[in-house]
Design a protein around this motif. Structure first.
Motif, PDB file in Angstrom:
ATOM      1  N   LEU A 159       0.956  -1.386   0.015  1.00  0.00           N
ATOM      2  CA  LEU A 159      -0.001  -0.032   0.095  1.00  0.00           C
ATOM      3  C   LEU A 159       0.888   1.315   0.004  1.00  0.00           C
ATOM      4  CD1 LEU A 159      -2.533   1.403   0.214  1.00  0.00           C
ATOM      5  CD2 LEU A 159      -2.573   0.903   2.856  1.00  0.00           C
ATOM      6  N   ILE A 160       1.901   1.382   0.927  1.00  0.00           N
ATOM      7  CA  ILE A 160       2.644   2.291   0.956  1.00  0.00           C
ATOM      8  C   ILE A 160       3.616   2.600  -0.396  1.00  0.00           C
ATOM      9  CG2 ILE A 160       4.839   3.152   2.157  1.00  0.00           C
ATOM     10  CD1 ILE A 160       3.890   1.818   4.691  1.00  0.00           C
ATOM     11  N   SER A 161       3.946   1.557  -0.887  1.00  0.00           N
ATOM     12  CA  SER A 161       4.622   1.590  -2.198  1.00  0.00           C
ATOM     13  C   SER A 161       3.782   2.269  -3.116  1.00  0.00           C
ATOM     14  CB  SER A 161       5.210   0.358  -2.464  1.00  0.00           C
ATOM     15  OG  SER A 161       5.915   0.179  -3.904  1.00  0.00           O
ATOM     16  N   LEU A 162       2.512   1.784  -3.132  1.00  0.00           N
ATOM     17  CA  LEU A 162       1.681   2.217  -4.428  1.00  0.00           C
ATOM     18  C   LEU A 162       1.412   3.737  -4.266  1.00  0.00           C
ATOM     19  CD1 LEU A 162      -0.591  -1.239  -4.949  1.00  0.00           C
ATOM     20  CD2 LEU A 162       1.139   0.000  -6.536  1.00  0.00           C
ATOM     21  N   LEU A 163       0.918   3.963  -2.715  1.00  0.00           N
ATOM     22  CA  LEU A 163       0.747   5.393  -2.679  1.00  0.00           C
ATOM     23  C   LEU A 163       1.817   6.473  -3.180  1.00  0.00           C
ATOM     24  CD1 LEU A 163      -1.177   5.066   0.688  1.00  0.00           C
ATOM     25  CD2 LEU A 163      -2.154   5.514  -1.499  1.00  0.00           C
ATOM     26  N   GLN A 164       3.132   6.007  -2.579  1.00  0.00           N
ATOM     27  CA  GLN A 164       4.216   6.794  -3.188  1.00  0.00           C
ATOM     28  C   GLN A 164       4.515   6.808  -4.748  1.00  0.00           C
ATOM     29  OE1 GLN A 164       7.325   4.604  -0.893  1.00  0.00           O
ATOM     30  NE2 GLN A 164       7.119   6.174   0.786  1.00  0.00           N
ATOM     31  N   TRP A 173      -2.123  12.004   0.935  1.00  0.00           N
ATOM     32  CA  TRP A 173      -1.672  12.190  -0.624  1.00  0.00           C
ATOM     33  C   TRP A 173      -0.390  12.878  -0.897  1.00  0.00           C
ATOM     34  CZ3 TRP A 173      -2.760   8.927  -4.396  1.00  0.00           C
ATOM     35  CH2 TRP A 173      -2.548   9.319  -5.672  1.00  0.00           C
ATOM     36  N   LYS A 174      -0.285  14.090  -0.509  1.00  0.00           N
ATOM     37  CA  LYS A 174       0.828  14.994  -0.743  1.00  0.00           C
ATOM     38  C   LYS A 174       2.073  14.629  -0.089  1.00  0.00           C
ATOM     39  CE  LYS A 174      -1.549  19.067  -2.356  1.00  0.00           C
ATOM     40  NZ  LYS A 174      -1.806  20.407  -1.813  1.00  0.00           N
ATOM     41  N   HIS A 175       1.922  14.154   0.950  1.00  0.00           N
ATOM     42  CA  HIS A 175       3.151  13.866   1.861  1.00  0.00           C
ATOM     43  C   HIS A 175       3.735  12.508   2.405  1.00  0.00           C
ATOM     44  CE1 HIS A 175       3.290  18.150   2.511  1.00  0.00           C
ATOM     45  NE2 HIS A 175       1.797  18.101   3.014  1.00  0.00           N
ATOM     46  N   ILE A 176       2.895  11.452   1.552  1.00  0.00           N
ATOM     47  CA  ILE A 176       3.238  10.098   1.595  1.00  0.00           C
ATOM     48  C   ILE A 176       4.803   9.763   1.529  1.00  0.00           C
ATOM     49  CG2 ILE A 176       2.904   9.420  -0.893  1.00  0.00           C
ATOM     50  CD1 ILE A 176       1.992   7.224   2.461  1.00  0.00           C
ATOM     51  N   ASP A 177       5.583  10.440   0.806  1.00  0.00           N
ATOM     52  CA  ASP A 177       6.999  10.478   0.715  1.00  0.00           C
ATOM     53  C   ASP A 177       7.676  10.385   2.041  1.00  0.00           C
ATOM     54  OD1 ASP A 177       6.903   9.484  -2.002  1.00  0.00           O
ATOM     55  OD2 ASP A 177       6.940  11.434  -2.518  1.00  0.00           O
ATOM     56  N   SER A 178       7.009  11.247   3.070  1.00  0.00           N
ATOM     57  CA  SER A 178       7.573  11.506   4.076  1.00  0.00           C
ATOM     58  C   SER A 178       7.464  10.417   5.177  1.00  0.00           C
ATOM     59  CB  SER A 178       7.318  12.933   4.765  1.00  0.00           C
ATOM     60  OG  SER A 178       5.974  13.017   5.139  1.00  0.00           O
ATOM     61  N   PHE A 179       6.430   9.654   4.906  1.00  0.00           N
ATOM     62  CA  PHE A 179       6.452   8.483   5.715  1.00  0.00           C
ATOM     63  C   PHE A 179       7.363   7.712   5.886  1.00  0.00           C
ATOM     64  CE2 PHE A 179       5.032   3.961   6.284  1.00  0.00           C
ATOM     65  CZ  PHE A 179       4.576   4.019   7.722  1.00  0.00           C
TER      66      PHE A 179
END
Length: 186
Positions: A12-17, A61-67
């Motif tokens: 999920l995280i990978s796809l969101l990124q 959506w905008k900040h998923i890369d900061s997870f």
């Protein structure tokens, strides 16, 4: 584009990124209820809670890369975004001014609606059960700090207990929550 029915957290995280729309729909379908319940408990009015929830998903959506998975679970990260967004909203000058200008019957009516709405919300993660396992004094502190947005100083003043006592009880409560959550295997 067919919907996704089950995703492991890493996928999920990978796809969101990668900004996958289906993953975002999956995230919304599986987490919006729990996030909405939290936001509504803090914001109290449905129309404002809807707005805050929308902003929460935009932030995700905008900040998923900061997870950072090394720092915790995705759910913990998004619940903190929702909590902070709701607290920011109720502490904003516009909302505070609007509340000051609201008549007493409107405030009472809103509180009654809020209590009804929260009690009838589906508790998707069972966190109410977890909180109910805490000692009453700890539960009260966690609810005041987490759901109502009080600082430790404000809690001390409101409960008329020393700040050090609030800090000690909060630490005890958080340690106990951690132990309970491990038992639930969240």
């Amino acid at each position: 584009m067919s919907p996704i029915h089950h995703l492991e957290e890493d996928t999920l995280i990978s796809l969101l990124q990668k900004k996958d729309q289906r993953a975002f729909n999956y995230l919304y379908d599986h987490y919006a209820g729990a996030l909405y319940g939290l936001v509504l408990r803090i914001v109290t009015l449905k129309e404002y809670a809807d707005e805050v929830l929308q902003n929460v998903f935009i932030k995700i959506w905008k900040h998923i890369d900061s997870f950072d998975a090394a720092r915790g679970k995705l759910y913990t990260w998004i619940i903190n975004i929702a909590r902070n967004a709701a607290l920011d909203y109720i502490k904003s000058k516009g909302v505070q001014n609007e509340q000051k200008n609201q008549s007493l019957p409107d405030i009472v009516d809103a509180k009654e609606k809020h209590n009804f709405s929260v009690s009838t919300q589906v508790d998707h993660i069972g966190f109410k059960n977890v909180l109910n396992e805490l000692r009453a004094e700890w539960k009260e502190l966690i609810e005041m700090a987490y759901y109502e947005g009080y600082t430790q100083q404000e809690i001390a003043e409101k409960l008329n207990i020393p700040l050090g006592t609030v800090k000690t009880r909060t630490r005890g409560a958080l340690l106990e929550l951690k132990k309970i959550l491990k038992e639930y295997q969240y």
